[in-house]
Motif scaffolding. Structure first.
Motif, short mmCIF file in Angstrom:
data_model
loop_
_atom_site.label_atom_id
_atom_site.label_comp_id
_atom_site.label_asym_id
_atom_site.label_seq_id
_atom_site.Cartn_x
_atom_site.Cartn_y
_atom_site.Cartn_z
N GLY A 75 17.22 -1.14 -57.95
CA GLY A 75 18.26 -1.20 -59.02
C GLY A 75 18.28 0.07 -60.18
N TYR A 76 16.80 0.40 -60.38
CA TYR A 76 16.51 1.43 -61.32
C TYR A 76 16.48 2.81 -60.66
N ALA A 77 16.22 2.92 -59.29
CA ALA A 77 16.30 4.09 -58.59
C ALA A 77 17.34 4.74 -58.21
N ILE A 78 18.54 4.01 -58.48
CA ILE A 78 19.87 4.59 -58.04
C ILE A 78 20.36 5.31 -59.10
N LEU B 164 21.48 -0.32 -65.49
CA LEU B 164 21.80 0.67 -66.78
C LEU B 164 20.59 0.86 -67.60
N GLY B 165 19.93 -0.01 -67.84
CA GLY B 165 18.59 -0.06 -68.64
C GLY B 165 17.30 0.09 -68.19
N THR B 166 16.38 -0.07 -68.90
CA THR B 166 14.97 0.08 -68.37
C THR B 166 14.60 -1.55 -67.81
N PRO B 167 13.26 -1.43 -67.15
CA PRO B 167 12.91 -2.73 -66.77
C PRO B 167 12.12 -3.54 -67.55
N ASP B 168 12.08 -3.08 -68.92
CA ASP B 168 11.28 -3.59 -70.25
C ASP B 168 12.02 -4.85 -70.58
N GLN B 169 11.51 -5.95 -70.86
CA GLN B 169 12.00 -7.25 -71.37
C GLN B 169 11.38 -7.22 -72.74
N VAL B 170 12.25 -7.62 -73.66
CA VAL B 170 11.71 -7.75 -75.20
C VAL B 170 12.20 -8.78 -75.72
N PHE B 171 11.57 -9.62 -76.48
CA PHE B 171 12.19 -10.90 -77.07
C PHE B 171 11.25 -10.88 -78.59
N ALA B 172 12.28 -11.20 -79.27
CA ALA B 172 11.58 -11.10 -80.90
C ALA B 172 12.26 -12.30 -81.80
N LYS C 20 16.42 -8.72 -74.99
CA LYS C 20 16.87 -7.91 -74.15
C LYS C 20 16.33 -8.17 -72.92
N ASP C 21 16.93 -8.54 -71.85
CA ASP C 21 16.56 -8.75 -70.38
C ASP C 21 16.32 -7.55 -69.73
N ALA C 22 15.47 -7.59 -68.66
CA ALA C 22 14.99 -6.41 -67.82
C ALA C 22 16.56 -5.87 -67.07
N GLY C 23 16.54 -4.44 -67.23
CA GLY C 23 17.79 -3.86 -66.65
C GLY C 23 18.89 -3.70 -67.51
N GLU C 24 18.80 -4.29 -68.74
CA GLU C 24 19.81 -4.15 -69.75
C GLU C 24 19.35 -2.89 -70.85
N ALA C 25 20.38 -2.23 -71.15
CA ALA C 25 20.32 -1.00 -72.08
C ALA C 25 19.92 -1.72 -73.44
N PHE C 26 19.24 -0.62 -74.03
CA PHE C 26 18.49 -1.05 -75.36
C PHE C 26 19.02 0.18 -76.39
#
Length: 682
Positions: free
Chosen positions: A156-159, A168-176, A194-200
């Motif tokens: 999904g990130y290579a398309i 639409l976003g990066t593969p990073d997962q961020v939780f604060a 922010k889940d993996a794949g979501e924009a930030f």
């Protein structure tokens, strides 16, 4: 080789292996969540319960001050024991030491071992006696940030073609998250995710995180028992009409069939679905309490145009994911309003209550025009009501609830728990959920996806001849009166479990479990109409733990899974793992690691296994196909205020060229994940 020969092999191998004793909180989390995890997504968030247990480890429950609410929050204490504890305190005076609990009926050695980390005999200060300056100076702050990602690139990130579905976003997962506590009576909570794949901070997420959640919670202020502004959860009765937040049901702890309703609580989980948003309060008038509430929030849904003027939504999404253009378009497609009240009367051993509330959407719910959806909810609004009770009498605990969707169906639960003998306990549970009963906040005990279209009877026994032996078994027989997904006729099934545990006090234990599940599904044929056939799943597990010393512990498991369905190939899978835990009594560094081997012919013979993770992030990944699973967790304490966790986990599969499917597919045979977490307490 036949399945029963594998059973003998499992018992023989693990009976010879030595294993370890994990921490009490880890053990409790595994026992409460292990069976429900199989019905949830792989990354379901159990942090709400984990955070609650960790909080009561740091702020133990005062046995001389509790009215039972905090004890119910632990989720594993039978209400009958809580009633006996309160009556013992009333008749014999305040507790002098926690080991006086051994004189209370209904407490066995296993329950006492689980309870000890969360209780104390003390006298904490009331919030009403504290000034504003003391709140600012003496409160505790907790800031935590977690980062994670999959190291290999998913499809999904290579398309790059904007006309195709893609992430639409990066593969990073961020939780604060941020927490402020002043004792047990004041809490401020804030979550950002922010889940993996979501924009930030860009694209469809220009405000940064995809999900924000927060609340202010105050309790025990005279007649005001609880008040929450922000995100909250309501839990009443047996969960038929109103139950948000996490809930449990069948498991190896029989008391789980009687839900421990906590009433009003702040919602602190990162799960984006099961909560209310607005305000609620519990007001006490002697033995009577009233909880009015209001909620207004946006939900995800598959919106579509209709021939009329009414907007409509085909279904409500439960994932909370907004990674692709379609998921982003469905974000906040539906507005939900809910308001109502609960009233409860509580005497020494009797609780009766009633709940009534209204739910309204800004668009009509219109599921697909399929035969199985004939009795599904359609429309924009509904009223729900319920009556519930629980009562303990002469060693018998009775509980039940009847719920009604005004103008439609009913749902009913009744059950009991009792001690037939000082060493033998019985649990019974009957449920009848009509096919046209609807509630958007129900979590009644069920085999299906909710408290609707199901009838069932559960019976369980727990035998404790001494502190070393525990034998638990249950049988649950159920029917689905109407059609279901992949079942084109009324159907029935059974769920049977037996588990034997032997414990060498404070040193080791070994557990042997067998589970048999039978359901009916559509046959695997290409006929114009589907006949239903039996689907059988059997699991055998032998596990154990052993404490080498105060620093090193070991844990092993060997599990078999057998799947059989007419028209499909029979599947027989297995999984074995070995864990090493390093946790010195004093020292800055601790950690654990696992090496697992598994071989399952397909998804139907998959195996779930509890995994230790960073703080609040317990997980139950599924093991399927053939391969190796390994992970390592490290924690380092920088003094008393700062902790850092690091986790690395990987699956390595044999004879595959691609891991996963769809947009999640990874080229190659490996999937690796890293996670970094930092917590600062001050």
């Amino acid at each position: 080789m036949r399945f029963n020969r594998y059973v003998i092999l499992v018992v023989g191998l693990l009976a010879m292996s030595g294993l370890y004793a994990q921490s009490e909180t880890d053990l409790l989390m595994e026992r409460l969540t292990e069976l429900v995890a199989e019905e949830l997504t792989e990354d379901f968030d159990f942090s709400e319960l984990a955070e609650r247990l960790e909080f009561y480890e740091r702020h133990p429950i005062d046995l001389n001050a509790t009215d039972g609410r905090e004890l119910r929050e632990l989720q594993f204490l039978p209400q009958l024991f809580i009633d006996n504890l309160l009556e013992h305190r009333e008749q014999s005076g305040k507790f002098v030491a926690i080991y006086e609990l051994q004189a209370i009926e209904g407490l066995d050695i296993e329950l006492l071992r689980l309870l000890l980390p969360y209780i104390v005999v003390s006298a904490p200060r009331a919030l009403s006696e504290v000034s504003v300056s003391q709140l600012l100076k003496e409160g505790t702050h907790d800031v935590m940030v977690r980062y994670g990602r999959t190291l290999q690139q998913r499809r999904g990130y290579a398309i790059t073609d904007t006309s195709r579905s893609r992430y639409l976003g990066t593969p990073d997962q961020v939780f604060a998250r941020y927490r402020y506590h002043f004792g047990r009576d004041l809490q401020v909570a804030l979550n950002m995710k922010k889940d993996a794949g979501e924009a930030f901070f860009g694209g469809p997420q220009r405000y940064g995180f995809d999900f924000y959640s927060g609340s202010v919670y105050i309790r025990n202020q005279g007649w005001l028992k609880d008040v929450v502004v922000g995100d909250y959860a309501l839990q009443f009765g047996q969960g038929l009409a109103m139950w948000s937040g996490i809930g449990f049901g069948k498991g190896s702890m029989l008391q789980g069939i009687a839900k421990q309703a906590m009433g009003l609580r702040p919602y602190t989980s990162s799960n984006e679905v099961s909560f209310l948003r607005g305000g609620a309060a519990t007001i006490a008038f002697g033995r009577l309490s009233v909880t009015p509430f209001f909620s207004g929030r946006r939900l995800d849904g598959s919106a579509y145009d209709t021939t009329g003027d009414e907007p409509a939504v085909g279904s409500i999404s439960q994932t909370g994911l907004h990674r692709t253009p379609t998921e982003t378009a469905n974000r906040h497609a539906l507005s939900q309003r809910a308001y109502g009240a609960n009233m409860q009367y509580e005497s020494r051993r009797l609780r009766i209550g009633a709940t009534a509330y209204h739910t309204r959407f800004n668009a009509a719910i219109q599921p697909q025009n399929l035969l199985r959806n004939r009795f599904a909810f359609r429309g924009r609004s509904l009223w729900n009501t319920s009556l519930y009770y629980n009562h303990s009498w002469r060693g018998i605990y009775l509980f039940g609830e009847v719920a009604h969707r005004i103008g439609s169906g009913f749902a009913l639960v009744n059950g009991l728990m009792t001690s037939l003998h000082p060493h033998l306990s019985l649990a019974l549970h009957y449920r009848n959920y009509q096919r046209d009963y609807h509630s958007f906040f129900n979590q009644g005990m069920a085999e299906g996806s909710g408290a609707a279209n199901e009838r069932g009877f559960y019976s369980g026994l727990a035998y404790h001849p001494n502190r070393a032996v525990e034998w638990v078994l249950y049988a649950d027989f159920f029917r689905f009166p109407w059609l279901r997904y992949r079942v084109d006729a009324p159907s029935r099934g059974a769920d049977l479990l037996t588990q034997f545990t032997y414990t060498w006090y404070k040193r080791a234990d070994i557990t042997i479990r067998y589970r048999y599940r039978q359901r009916e599904e559509n046959a695997a044929t290409t006929a114009s109409h589907n006949a239903i056939v039996d689907v059988l799943r059997q699991q055998v597990r032998v596990s154990g733990q052993y404490k080498l010393n105060d620093t090193w512990r070991m844990r092993n498991r060997l599990e078999l899974a057998h799947y059989q369905k007419e028209g499909n190939a029979t599947e027989l899978g297995w999984m074995v793992y070995h864990d090493v835990i390093f946790k010195p009594m004093s020292g800055r560094l601790s950690g654990n690691m696992r090496v697992a081997l598994f071989a399952t012919p397909g998804y139907n013979s998959r195996i779930y296994a509890f995994e230790n993770d960073v703080l609040y992030a317990y997980s139950f990944p599924l093991y399927h196909n053939d391969g190796i699973r390994t992970y390592a967790n490290l924690r380092y304490r920088f003094g008393r205020k700062l902790d850092v966790w690091v986790r690395y986990a990987t699956f390595i599969y044999y004879d595959v060229e691609e891991v996963g499917s769809g947009l999640d597919a990874i080229e190659g045979n490996q999937r690796s994940d890293i996670r970094l977490q930092i917590r600062w307490q001050f």
